[in-house]
Design a protein around this motif. Structure first.
Motif, PDB file in Angstrom:
ATOM      1  N   GLU A   8       0.924  -1.217   0.250  1.00  0.00           N
ATOM      2  CA  GLU A   8      -0.118   0.339  -0.288  1.00  0.00           C
ATOM      3  C   GLU A   8       1.516   1.348  -0.103  1.00  0.00           C
ATOM      4  OE1 GLU A   8      -3.557   0.310   2.157  1.00  0.00           O
ATOM      5  OE2 GLU A   8      -3.709  -1.664   2.472  1.00  0.00           O
ATOM      6  N   ARG A   9       0.566   2.178  -1.395  1.00  0.00           N
ATOM      7  CA  ARG A   9       1.358   3.657  -1.357  1.00  0.00           C
ATOM      8  C   ARG A   9       0.422   4.423  -0.687  1.00  0.00           C
ATOM      9  NH1 ARG A   9       4.245   6.216  -6.161  1.00  0.00           N
ATOM     10  NH2 ARG A   9       2.308   7.219  -5.913  1.00  0.00           N
ATOM     11  N   GLY A  10       1.139   5.400  -0.427  1.00  0.00           N
ATOM     12  CA  GLY A  10       0.525   7.223  -0.081  1.00  0.00           C
ATOM     13  C   GLY A  10      -0.599   7.166  -1.577  1.00  0.00           C
ATOM     14  N   THR A  11      -1.389   7.794  -1.456  1.00  0.00           N
ATOM     15  CA  THR A  11      -2.000   8.433  -2.530  1.00  0.00           C
ATOM     16  C   THR A  11      -1.212   9.698  -3.329  1.00  0.00           C
ATOM     17  OG1 THR A  11      -4.836   7.833  -1.977  1.00  0.00           O
ATOM     18  CG2 THR A  11      -4.028   9.626  -3.299  1.00  0.00           C
ATOM     19  N   SER A  12      -1.441   9.583  -5.061  1.00  0.00           N
ATOM     20  CA  SER A  12      -0.638  10.936  -5.333  1.00  0.00           C
ATOM     21  C   SER A  12      -1.579  11.809  -6.104  1.00  0.00           C
ATOM     22  CB  SER A  12       0.761  10.389  -5.501  1.00  0.00           C
ATOM     23  OG  SER A  12       0.591   9.623  -6.377  1.00  0.00           O
ATOM     24  N   PHE A  45       3.393  13.614  -3.316  1.00  0.00           N
ATOM     25  CA  PHE A  45       1.709  12.926  -2.376  1.00  0.00           C
ATOM     26  C   PHE A  45       1.109  13.773  -1.641  1.00  0.00           C
ATOM     27  CE2 PHE A  45       5.242   9.249  -1.805  1.00  0.00           C
ATOM     28  CZ  PHE A  45       4.482   8.002  -2.477  1.00  0.00           C
ATOM     29  N   ASP A  78      -5.354   3.598 -10.785  1.00  0.00           N
ATOM     30  CA  ASP A  78      -5.206   2.992  -9.837  1.00  0.00           C
ATOM     31  C   ASP A  78      -3.764   2.587 -10.246  1.00  0.00           C
ATOM     32  OD1 ASP A  78      -6.687   2.476  -8.145  1.00  0.00           O
ATOM     33  OD2 ASP A  78      -8.470   1.922  -9.688  1.00  0.00           O
ATOM     34  N   ILE A  84       0.733  -3.722  -5.929  1.00  0.00           N
ATOM     35  CA  ILE A  84       0.964  -2.528  -5.147  1.00  0.00           C
ATOM     36  C   ILE A  84      -1.014  -1.594  -5.200  1.00  0.00           C
ATOM     37  CG2 ILE A  84       1.170   0.209  -5.959  1.00  0.00           C
ATOM     38  CD1 ILE A  84       3.634  -1.422  -7.323  1.00  0.00           C
ATOM     39  N   LYS A  85      -1.249  -1.059  -4.458  1.00  0.00           N
ATOM     40  CA  LYS A  85      -2.493   0.077  -4.186  1.00  0.00           C
ATOM     41  C   LYS A  85      -1.846   0.854  -4.038  1.00  0.00           C
ATOM     42  CE  LYS A  85      -6.110  -0.760  -1.360  1.00  0.00           C
ATOM     43  NZ  LYS A  85      -7.412  -1.165  -0.566  1.00  0.00           N
ATOM     44  N   ALA A  86      -2.427   1.840  -5.187  1.00  0.00           N
ATOM     45  CA  ALA A  86      -1.707   3.420  -4.762  1.00  0.00           C
ATOM     46  C   ALA A  86      -2.996   3.652  -5.941  1.00  0.00           C
ATOM     47  CB  ALA A  86      -0.675   3.803  -5.166  1.00  0.00           C
ATOM     48  N   LYS A  87      -3.928   5.261  -5.534  1.00  0.00           N
ATOM     49  CA  LYS A  87      -4.528   6.257  -6.705  1.00  0.00           C
ATOM     50  C   LYS A  87      -3.602   7.121  -7.088  1.00  0.00           C
ATOM     51  CE  LYS A  87      -9.105   5.861  -6.145  1.00  0.00           C
ATOM     52  NZ  LYS A  87      -8.251   4.853  -7.556  1.00  0.00           N
TER      53      LYS A  87
END
Length: 149
Positions: A8-12, A45, A78, A84-87
């Motif tokens: 999981e990565r922060g939304t950017s 981010f 996405d 990898i989960k990131a929007k």
């Protein structure tokens, strides 16, 4: 039993400042992960309790010194559909005003202006190859060709 790995990565946000002549401002920056300088979009981010629009405005000003009088979300995607989960939110910036950058510690960023079609050519040559920059530039080019920009 099946195992799944999730990062999981922060939304950017990704921001593309564009002139009325369809020139786009990109940045040249050393990326530690790749151990090289890359050419790509303004990215960053979203902070906690910050909207994507506010983050786009902040990142644009911090990394380039550009204040955009018009910021518009043009798409979101996405980063991946597996591990990898990131929007990522993609913004178009217009009505550009130039001021001072506010770089973070260790950031060395150069502003690079080029025609949008040249940026697309650089993707095809492998000179721009991070996914967010590629998606955003292709999206902008399609909007331009369709007369929607």
């Amino acid at each position: 039993e099946k195992s799944h790995y999730i990062v999981e990565r922060g939304t950017s946000v990704v921001v593309f400042p564009l002139t009325d002549q369809y020139e786009v401002y990109l940045i040249s920056e050393y990326r530690y992960l790749l151990d090289r300088v890359i050419l790509g979009a303004v990215t960053g981010f979203i902070n906690q309790n910050e909207t994507p629009l506010a983050a786009a405005k902040r990142e644009l000003q911090e990394e380039t010194g550009i204040l955009a009088h018009q910021l518009e979300e043009i798409t979101k995607f996405d980063l991946a559909a597996s591990v990898i989960k990131a929007k990522i939110y993609v913004f178009l910036a217009k009505g550009l005003e130039f001021g001072a950058k506010h770089l973070g510690a260790g950031e060395e960023i150069s502003l690079v202006k080029m025609p949008l079609h040249t940026a697309v050519e650089k993707i095809m040559l492998g000179e721009i190859n991070d996914s967010a920059s590629m998606i955003g530039l292709f999206f902008l080019d399609k909007l331009r060709r369709d007369g929607k920009l």
